[in-house]
Design an enzyme around this catalytic site. Sequence first.
Site, short mmCIF file in Angstrom:
data_model
loop_
_atom_site.label_atom_id
_atom_site.label_comp_id
_atom_site.label_asym_id
_atom_site.label_seq_id
_atom_site.Cartn_x
_atom_site.Cartn_y
_atom_site.Cartn_z
N LYS A 41 -41.11 -53.28 27.47
CA LYS A 41 -39.80 -53.84 27.11
C LYS A 41 -39.86 -55.14 26.33
O LYS A 41 -39.08 -56.06 26.58
CB LYS A 41 -38.92 -53.99 28.34
N GLY A 43 -40.20 -54.74 22.81
CA GLY A 43 -39.92 -54.28 21.46
C GLY A 43 -41.01 -53.42 20.86
O GLY A 43 -40.97 -53.09 19.67
N THR A 44 -41.99 -53.03 21.67
CA THR A 44 -43.13 -52.26 21.17
C THR A 44 -42.71 -50.94 20.54
O THR A 44 -43.21 -50.57 19.47
CB THR A 44 -44.12 -51.98 22.32
N THR A 45 -41.82 -50.21 21.18
CA THR A 45 -41.41 -48.89 20.67
C THR A 45 -40.76 -49.00 19.30
O THR A 45 -41.08 -48.23 18.37
CB THR A 45 -40.42 -48.22 21.65
N TRP A 46 -39.88 -49.96 19.15
CA TRP A 46 -39.19 -50.19 17.87
C TRP A 46 -40.19 -50.59 16.79
O TRP A 46 -40.16 -50.07 15.67
CB TRP A 46 -38.14 -51.27 18.06
N HIS A 104 -51.82 -53.24 24.78
CA HIS A 104 -51.16 -54.29 25.55
C HIS A 104 -52.15 -55.36 25.97
O HIS A 104 -51.80 -56.30 26.68
CB HIS A 104 -50.52 -53.70 26.82
N SER A 134 -34.97 -56.09 31.20
CA SER A 134 -35.28 -54.80 30.60
C SER A 134 -36.40 -54.08 31.35
O SER A 134 -36.34 -52.87 31.54
CB SER A 134 -35.70 -54.99 29.13
N ARG A 259 -32.76 -48.21 25.88
CA ARG A 259 -31.59 -48.57 26.69
C ARG A 259 -30.58 -49.25 25.77
O ARG A 259 -30.14 -48.68 24.80
CB ARG A 259 -32.01 -49.47 27.86
N GLY A 261 -31.01 -52.43 24.14
CA GLY A 261 -31.65 -53.11 23.03
C GLY A 261 -30.91 -54.36 22.58
O GLY A 261 -30.99 -54.76 21.43
#
Length: 296
Positions: A41, A43-46, A104, A134, A259, A261
Amino acid sequence: MEYHQEEMDELIASLPKEKAFLAPSLCLYQNFWFPVTPQPKTGTTWLKALVFSIVNRHRFNPSNTPLLASNPHELVPFLEFTLYANNAKPNLDDFPKPRIFSTHLPYSCLPESMKRSNCQVIYISHNPLDTVVSSWHFFKSLVQSENQPERSMEEHFETFCQGITGFGPFWDHTVGYWNESLEKPHKVLFLKYEDLKEDVVAQVKKVAEFVGLPFSLGEEKEGVAQEIAETCSLRKLKDLEVNKTGKFMPNFENRSYFRKGEVGDWVNYLSPPMVACLRRIMEEKMSPFGLEFKTC
């Protein structure tokens, strides 16, 4: 250094441990807590979706991007949770260039070969107030899928502030990459989630410049950066069927990565004493290095 499995087992057995949330334990190694599951949570996915789209923009467009059928974590695999977890010596030649991986791991724990190479690192962080909220929601979704008892925000907040979280302490992890970005700006690009939310197109252009693939004048006129920003928007990604169903790893449903964001959502969950406590930690652990975050 190469370890045999027996040596690795002995090393892990010797490390200090703490009970973990949704994992057997956290192990303290080189002053960081290493988990079975990652600290999420920030911002890694974005960021994965954006970077993948930027470096592959001449191969794919919004109508045929692999993001339509694959979660960003599948397209940019984790070194420790996907690539090397499944194969001690993966063949990197199997991956098309430019190769993009994620991790990570704290900067201090990266292999020296990676630090000495021409590999570039793009790091993203989120203000601690929103991160703790988050990550609590993220773990709530996991315990629900695993039919385990939930942990209260107060419990989660306490361990977060103690630094006993996956790859934590959070501030030491973040400051490590922040300092490297100041010393070696050609090697490490430090991004803030809040800046992405404020002006994602500007950040897309910054990433493109950093990786040596700046947008041409023709691309600027055609609005390619804006197109990438829209294709990778949290709204678009969240609405894709692939991110509503399925799992990235056994315990991680794709939908759990998306979620609200929002920046500043912490005001709905943290009490004034909790906010004061975390702000004191930010002032003590981050501010001396010139690292500040927008929190609303």
